[in-house]
Design a protein around this motif. Structure first.
Motif, PDB file in Angstrom:
ATOM      1  N   SER A 160      -7.406 -45.536 -33.619  1.00  0.00           N
ATOM      2  CA  SER A 160      -7.963 -44.439 -32.819  1.00  0.00           C
ATOM      3  C   SER A 160      -8.926 -45.017 -31.795  1.00  0.00           C
ATOM      4  N   GLY A 161      -9.255 -44.234 -30.781  1.00  0.00           N
ATOM      5  CA  GLY A 161     -10.210 -44.668 -29.769  1.00  0.00           C
ATOM      6  C   GLY A 161      -9.742 -44.350 -28.366  1.00  0.00           C
ATOM      7  N   VAL A 162     -10.386 -44.988 -27.397  1.00  0.00           N
ATOM      8  CA  VAL A 162     -10.096 -44.750 -25.987  1.00  0.00           C
ATOM      9  C   VAL A 162      -9.122 -45.830 -25.488  1.00  0.00           C
ATOM     10  N   TYR A 163      -8.100 -45.385 -24.792  1.00  0.00           N
ATOM     11  CA  TYR A 163      -7.080 -46.289 -24.268  1.00  0.00           C
ATOM     12  C   TYR A 163      -6.802 -45.968 -22.798  1.00  0.00           C
ATOM     13  N   TYR A 164      -6.318 -46.993 -22.088  1.00  0.00           N
ATOM     14  CA  TYR A 164      -5.826 -46.800 -20.725  1.00  0.00           C
ATOM     15  C   TYR A 164      -4.312 -46.857 -20.816  1.00  0.00           C
ATOM     16  N   LEU A 165      -3.652 -45.781 -20.429  1.00  0.00           N
ATOM     17  CA  LEU A 165      -2.205 -45.650 -20.542  1.00  0.00           C
ATOM     18  C   LEU A 165      -1.539 -46.000 -19.219  1.00  0.00           C
ATOM     19  N   LYS A 166      -0.507 -46.835 -19.292  1.00  0.00           N
ATOM     20  CA  LYS A 166       0.349 -47.117 -18.140  1.00  0.00           C
ATOM     21  C   LYS A 166       1.781 -46.887 -18.607  1.00  0.00           C
ATOM     22  N   ALA A 167       2.516 -46.054 -17.886  1.00  0.00           N
ATOM     23  CA  ALA A 167       3.887 -45.733 -18.277  1.00  0.00           C
ATOM     24  C   ALA A 167       4.786 -45.776 -17.057  1.00  0.00           C
ATOM     25  N   GLU A 168       6.049 -46.144 -17.278  1.00  0.00           N
ATOM     26  CA  GLU A 168       7.034 -46.136 -16.204  1.00  0.00           C
ATOM     27  C   GLU A 168       8.359 -45.639 -16.747  1.00  0.00           C
ATOM     28  N   ALA A 169       9.168 -45.058 -15.862  1.00  0.00           N
ATOM     29  CA  ALA A 169      10.477 -44.532 -16.247  1.00  0.00           C
ATOM     30  C   ALA A 169      11.415 -45.685 -16.570  1.00  0.00           C
ATOM     31  N   LYS A 170      12.267 -45.469 -17.580  1.00  0.00           N
ATOM     32  CA  LYS A 170      13.241 -46.495 -17.947  1.00  0.00           C
ATOM     33  C   LYS A 170      14.454 -46.475 -17.025  1.00  0.00           C
ATOM     34  N   ASP A 171      14.918 -45.288 -16.693  1.00  0.00           N
ATOM     35  CA  ASP A 171      16.179 -45.150 -15.969  1.00  0.00           C
ATOM     36  C   ASP A 171      15.947 -44.952 -14.482  1.00  0.00           C
ATOM     37  N   GLY A 172      16.117 -45.983 -13.716  1.00  0.00           N
ATOM     38  CA  GLY A 172      16.109 -45.895 -12.260  1.00  0.00           C
ATOM     39  C   GLY A 172      14.932 -45.146 -11.659  1.00  0.00           C
ATOM     40  N   GLY A 173      14.644 -45.456 -10.454  1.00  0.00           N
ATOM     41  CA  GLY A 173      13.576 -44.785  -9.741  1.00  0.00           C
ATOM     42  C   GLY A 173      12.223 -45.387 -10.067  1.00  0.00           C
ATOM     43  N   ASP A 174      11.321 -45.240  -9.153  1.00  0.00           N
ATOM     44  CA  ASP A 174       9.963 -45.751  -9.335  1.00  0.00           C
ATOM     45  C   ASP A 174       9.046 -44.595  -9.709  1.00  0.00           C
ATOM     46  N   PHE A 175       8.984 -44.291 -10.996  1.00  0.00           N
ATOM     47  CA  PHE A 175       8.159 -43.202 -11.488  1.00  0.00           C
ATOM     48  C   PHE A 175       7.141 -43.767 -12.463  1.00  0.00           C
ATOM     49  N   TYR A 176       5.840 -43.455 -12.210  1.00  0.00           N
ATOM     50  CA  TYR A 176       4.775 -44.061 -12.988  1.00  0.00           C
ATOM     51  C   TYR A 176       3.711 -43.028 -13.364  1.00  0.00           C
ATOM     52  N   THR A 177       2.934 -43.377 -14.402  1.00  0.00           N
ATOM     53  CA  THR A 177       1.754 -42.613 -14.783  1.00  0.00           C
ATOM     54  C   THR A 177       0.702 -43.603 -15.264  1.00  0.00           C
ATOM     55  N   SER A 178      -0.553 -43.324 -14.927  1.00  0.00           N
ATOM     56  CA  SER A 178      -1.650 -44.135 -15.442  1.00  0.00           C
ATOM     57  C   SER A 178      -2.865 -43.234 -15.650  1.00  0.00           C
ATOM     58  N   GLY A 179      -3.692 -43.592 -16.620  1.00  0.00           N
ATOM     59  CA  GLY A 179      -4.909 -42.820 -16.865  1.00  0.00           C
ATOM     60  C   GLY A 179      -5.467 -43.068 -18.255  1.00  0.00           C
ATOM     61  N   MET A 180      -6.630 -42.509 -18.487  1.00  0.00           N
ATOM     62  CA  MET A 180      -7.347 -42.692 -19.754  1.00  0.00           C
ATOM     63  C   MET A 180      -6.924 -41.624 -20.766  1.00  0.00           C
ATOM     64  N   VAL A 181      -6.803 -42.053 -22.035  1.00  0.00           N
ATOM     65  CA  VAL A 181      -6.526 -41.126 -23.135  1.00  0.00           C
ATOM     66  C   VAL A 181      -7.444 -41.467 -24.304  1.00  0.00           C
ATOM     67  N   THR A 182      -7.824 -40.455 -25.063  1.00  0.00           N
ATOM     68  CA  THR A 182      -8.616 -40.651 -26.274  1.00  0.00           C
ATOM     69  C   THR A 182      -7.786 -40.178 -27.456  1.00  0.00           C
ATOM     70  N   LEU A 183      -7.561 -41.088 -28.405  1.00  0.00           N
ATOM     71  CA  LEU A 183      -6.712 -40.788 -29.551  1.00  0.00           C
ATOM     72  C   LEU A 183      -7.574 -40.490 -30.772  1.00  0.00           C
ATOM     73  N   ALA A 184      -7.287 -39.345 -31.401  1.00  0.00           N
ATOM     74  CA  ALA A 184      -8.006 -38.935 -32.606  1.00  0.00           C
ATOM     75  C   ALA A 184      -7.481 -39.718 -33.805  1.00  0.00           C
ATOM     76  N   LYS A 185      -8.323 -39.904 -34.825  1.00  0.00           N
ATOM     77  CA  LYS A 185      -7.885 -40.710 -35.972  1.00  0.00           C
ATOM     78  C   LYS A 185      -7.292 -39.841 -37.072  1.00  0.00           C
ATOM     79  N   GLY A 186      -6.330 -40.438 -37.789  1.00  0.00           N
ATOM     80  CA  GLY A 186      -5.726 -39.795 -38.949  1.00  0.00           C
ATOM     81  C   GLY A 186      -4.645 -38.778 -38.638  1.00  0.00           C
ATOM     82  N   VAL A 187      -4.228 -38.659 -37.384  1.00  0.00           N
ATOM     83  CA  VAL A 187      -3.197 -37.692 -36.992  1.00  0.00           C
ATOM     84  C   VAL A 187      -2.216 -38.377 -36.043  1.00  0.00           C
ATOM     85  N   THR A 188      -1.121 -37.676 -35.753  1.00  0.00           N
ATOM     86  CA  THR A 188      -0.196 -38.140 -34.723  1.00  0.00           C
ATOM     87  C   THR A 188      -0.624 -37.496 -33.417  1.00  0.00           C
TER      88      THR A 188
END
Length: 173
Positions: free
Chosen positions: A137-165
């Motif tokens: 758990s804690g604070v993370y910086y997320l970077k994501a990109e699309a798998k299938d073709g095209g240049d699609f991205y996301t970035s930003g901060m996320v805070t994950l709670a502990k003990g859950v999905t």
């Protein structure tokens, strides 16, 4: 012409800080110099140059495996919901959508832990599928990109709670 410049200068000075006054005076002097020289560049203030261009038409490269923050952030992190899991472990699942159409997309996500000083850790936790993975758990910086073709991205901060999905919903841009 000189009366118009003088009136503009007086009106501008009345509502400006002292640092702004010098900039305005230099600009007005430069304009007056151009008008006196018959439209040639040069101006009346020696060594004065207009500020350089403050915008860019080039794009910033996006490397999902580099532990760097993007400026500006790309895409959008829409929601982080928590679901109970039977193991009681902290997990994360990233669900990606296309920002314009809302269509579901397959993505690859990298989560970089953020330390107390705001620095990103060198090693990332990678998620190549939309299934939940174990993570601290804690604070993370997320970077994501699309798998299938095209240049699609996301970035930003996320805070994950502990003990859950933690279900992170993102929009790829």
């Amino acid at each position: 012409m000189k009366k118009l410049i003088l009136c503009t200068l007086v009106l501008s000075i009345s509502a400006c800080k002292s640092t702004d006054i010098r900039t305005i005076a230099d600009s007005v002097s430069d304009i007056a110099g151009i008008a006196d020289n018959g439209g040639t560049s040069g101006g009346s203030v020696p060594g004065y140059q207009h500020p350089s261009q403050q915008y860019s038409i080039s794009s910033t490269p996006f490397y999902i495996t580099d532990n760097t923050k993007m400026n500006p952030e790309l895409g959008a992190i829409r929601s982080i919901t928590q679901e109970k899991n039977p193991k009681g472990m902290t997990m994360v699942r990233v669900v990606a959508y296309h920002q314009d159409s809302g269509a579901a997309m397959d993505s690859t996500s990298y989560l970089y832990a953020v330390d107390a000083n705001g620095w990103l850790k060198k090693d990332a936790v990678a998620s190549f599928h939309p299934q939940a993975i174990n993570i601290n758990s804690g604070v993370y910086y997320l970077k994501a990109e699309a798998k299938d073709g095209g240049d699609f991205y996301t970035s930003g901060m996320v805070t994950l709670a502990k003990g859950v999905t933690n279900v992170v919903t993102i929009e790829l841009q």
